[in-house]
Design a protein around this motif. Sequence first.
Motif, short mmCIF file in Angstrom:
data_model
loop_
_atom_site.label_atom_id
_atom_site.label_comp_id
_atom_site.label_asym_id
_atom_site.label_seq_id
_atom_site.Cartn_x
_atom_site.Cartn_y
_atom_site.Cartn_z
N PHE A 1 0.91 -1.30 0.11
CA PHE A 1 0.05 -0.07 0.19
C PHE A 1 0.91 1.17 -0.18
CE2 PHE A 1 -2.63 -3.28 1.72
CZ PHE A 1 -3.53 -3.37 0.98
N PHE A 2 2.13 1.15 0.60
CA PHE A 2 2.80 2.47 0.51
C PHE A 2 4.22 2.41 -0.16
CE2 PHE A 2 0.31 1.90 4.61
CZ PHE A 2 -0.41 2.95 4.40
N SER B 1 3.55 -3.18 4.24
CA SER B 1 2.06 -3.39 4.52
C SER B 1 1.61 -4.43 3.19
CB SER B 1 1.33 -2.07 4.30
OG SER B 1 1.43 -1.62 3.05
N GLY B 2 0.40 -4.98 3.46
CA GLY B 2 -0.23 -5.63 2.45
C GLY B 2 0.52 -7.13 2.48
N GLU C 1 -0.78 -12.30 13.08
CA GLU C 1 -1.04 -11.40 14.27
C GLU C 1 -1.55 -10.36 13.50
OE1 GLU C 1 2.91 -10.58 15.64
OE2 GLU C 1 3.35 -9.75 13.59
N SER C 2 -2.22 -9.32 14.17
CA SER C 2 -2.99 -8.24 13.76
C SER C 2 -2.23 -7.59 12.64
CB SER C 2 -3.35 -7.24 14.81
OG SER C 2 -4.91 -6.98 14.29
N GLY C 3 -2.69 -7.12 11.72
CA GLY C 3 -1.87 -6.28 10.54
C GLY C 3 -0.85 -7.18 9.67
N SER C 4 -0.90 -8.51 9.71
CA SER C 4 0.03 -9.42 9.07
C SER C 4 -0.45 -9.39 7.76
CB SER C 4 0.08 -10.75 9.81
OG SER C 4 -1.04 -11.32 10.03
N GLY C 5 -1.73 -9.32 7.12
CA GLY C 5 -2.10 -9.27 5.92
C GLY C 5 -3.08 -10.18 5.61
N LYS C 6 -3.79 -10.79 6.35
CA LYS C 6 -4.85 -11.67 6.14
C LYS C 6 -5.91 -11.26 5.47
CE LYS C 6 -5.54 -12.32 10.80
NZ LYS C 6 -4.48 -11.13 11.22
N THR C 7 -6.65 -10.09 5.81
CA THR C 7 -7.68 -9.54 5.07
C THR C 7 -7.45 -9.28 3.54
OG1 THR C 7 -8.64 -8.74 6.99
CG2 THR C 7 -9.31 -7.67 5.01
N SER C 8 -6.01 -8.39 3.42
CA SER C 8 -5.44 -8.42 2.03
C SER C 8 -5.37 -9.45 1.32
CB SER C 8 -4.30 -7.71 2.14
OG SER C 8 -3.94 -6.50 3.01
N GLN D 1 -15.80 -8.47 7.74
CA GLN D 1 -15.63 -8.08 9.27
C GLN D 1 -16.92 -7.20 9.64
OE1 GLN D 1 -12.06 -7.23 11.47
NE2 GLN D 1 -10.87 -8.48 9.86
N GLU E 1 -12.94 -13.39 9.80
CA GLU E 1 -13.46 -13.20 11.41
C GLU E 1 -14.98 -13.53 11.49
OE1 GLU E 1 -11.21 -10.87 13.96
OE2 GLU E 1 -9.64 -10.64 12.42
N HIS F 1 -8.74 -15.12 14.67
CA HIS F 1 -7.87 -14.75 15.59
C HIS F 1 -8.11 -15.87 16.74
CE1 HIS F 1 -5.78 -10.99 14.70
NE2 HIS F 1 -7.17 -10.63 14.10
N1 LIG Z 1 -6.52 -0.38 1.94
C1 LIG Z 1 -5.42 -0.10 2.60
N2 LIG Z 1 -4.52 0.97 2.42
C2 LIG Z 1 -3.61 1.13 3.16
N3 LIG Z 1 -2.88 0.34 3.88
C3 LIG Z 1 -3.59 -0.85 4.15
C4 LIG Z 1 -5.02 -1.23 3.39
N4 LIG Z 1 -5.37 -2.53 3.72
C5 LIG Z 1 -4.47 -2.88 4.60
N5 LIG Z 1 -3.46 -1.92 4.88
C6 LIG Z 1 -2.46 -2.23 5.64
O1 LIG Z 1 -1.60 -3.68 5.28
C7 LIG Z 1 -1.34 -4.25 6.28
C8 LIG Z 1 -1.92 -5.55 6.41
O2 LIG Z 1 -3.63 -5.26 6.67
P1 LIG Z 1 -4.80 -6.46 6.83
O3 LIG Z 1 -6.07 -5.67 7.06
O4 LIG Z 1 -4.55 -7.46 5.55
O5 LIG Z 1 -4.00 -7.30 7.96
P2 LIG Z 1 -4.70 -8.23 8.94
O6 LIG Z 1 -4.01 -9.25 9.08
O7 LIG Z 1 -6.34 -8.75 8.22
O8 LIG Z 1 -5.26 -7.56 10.24
P3 LIG Z 1 -6.39 -7.69 11.57
O9 LIG Z 1 -6.20 -8.99 11.96
O10 LIG Z 1 -6.08 -6.41 12.28
O11 LIG Z 1 -7.52 -7.60 10.64
C9 LIG Z 1 -1.73 -3.50 7.71
O12 LIG Z 1 -0.49 -2.71 7.99
C10 LIG Z 1 -2.50 -2.54 7.08
O13 LIG Z 1 -2.73 -1.11 7.78
#
Ligand SMILES: Nc1ncnc2c1ncn2[C@@H]1O[C@H](COP(=O)(O)OP(=O)(O)OP(=O)(O)O)[C@@H](O)[C@H]1O
Length: 337
Positions: free
Chosen positions: A16-17, A22-23, A42-49, A91, A167, A200
């Motif tokens: 993303f940056f 990220s991602g 863990e939170s922010g590891s990229g699961k939703t992406s 979610q 989730e 989680h």
């Molecule tokens: N649309 C977006 N724009 C900018 N950054 C993003 C975007 N989507 C995700 N990120 C970043 O990418 C990283 C992974 O995000 P993601 O939501 O995939 O994690 P996650 O493992 O699903 O987190 P969680 O368990 O907290 O839901 C994070 O640092 C998040 O801030």
Amino acid sequence: MSDELILETLTVTKNFFGDKSSGVNNITLFIPKGKITGIVGESGSGKTSLLKLLSGHMKPDSGEVFFHGRPLPVRSINPLQAHTAISMVSQDNSGMDPNDTVWSNMVNALPSEDANYAIQKVTQALNLLGIYELREQPFGKLSGGEKQRVTIANALINRPEVLMLDEPFNQVDANYREGLQHDIRQIVKEWGVTVVLVSHDPAELLSMADELIVIKEGEIVEHGHPENLYHSPKLLYTAKILVRCTELTAAQAKICGIKSKRATVVIYAEHAAVSAIGISGKWVVKQVLFKGFYEELIVERNEVTLRVLNYQLRKYAVNSKVSISIKKYYEFGKWLG
Ligand SMILES: Nc1ncnc2c1ncn2[C@@H]1O[C@H](COP(=O)(O)OP(=O)(O)OP(=O)(O)O)[C@@H](O)[C@H]1O
């Protein structure tokens, strides 16, 4: 015989940056057809992406996603057949109008305007999740658990081949959660639908998933059968996510009678046994956490704190002295962190 694959990714990256912070990065994975694949990290590891990439909701910067061996394009206003075959429950229950009834929400989501077709489809989906009686309720007035059921029913309405669940049980109480988990397992069995589940909750993933993918900082770091990952994690990261355990330095492990040259020793709560008699009795019970048919004791010695399971309820009081024996432990080197 190897599993038939339904979804695959080949070196998929989405940042993303503009950097790897990220991602997801360079992900190659295989999702077997008709199975439940769990994604944990863990939170922010990229699961939703990763779910968004796998379902065509997000375009990778590089690499490719394949559905039935063919490239999966990103979704546009007119979804392709492949897109309707992949249904995602996010979610936040997005896509549901809180002021509209459950019935209207679901009918509106159907592509066809044929009223009989809509009645049949919506009735079927509501019955499948056991919530037909909720049809006249405004979506926004439902409890968290009911909302989850409706959203899942809605996602199943067109009998997708793949159901992505991000989730899905996090707002649901324990009883309702088990019912929902059971229903999803039934649907997987009866329909042969493929599920990709982000959660989680380690207990949920261990009991539901056929395969687990562990993701850290946007990369797959471990994968395998849940039982194997639980009993033989290669990474400390995986153990800490899946297991009730205590992490000790080699110096702390020495206090538990363990000599280790590795950086970290991990003791699962079920591998430490407590007794009131014994040569040492040098541990002090600091907390007794009632868990139903067992207790979790937090015991301490020389500033080392251990988690121990105890099935003899109310045998040990806070501040009593006990002995601890370690039946098994895991060692992790620095490079495996
Ligand atoms: N649309 C977006 N724009 C900018 N950054 C993003 C975007 N989507 C995700 N990120 C970043 O990418 C990283 C992974 O995000 P993601 O939501 O995939 O994690 P996650 O493992 O699903 O987190 P969680 O368990 O907290 O839901 C994070 O640092 C998040 O801030």
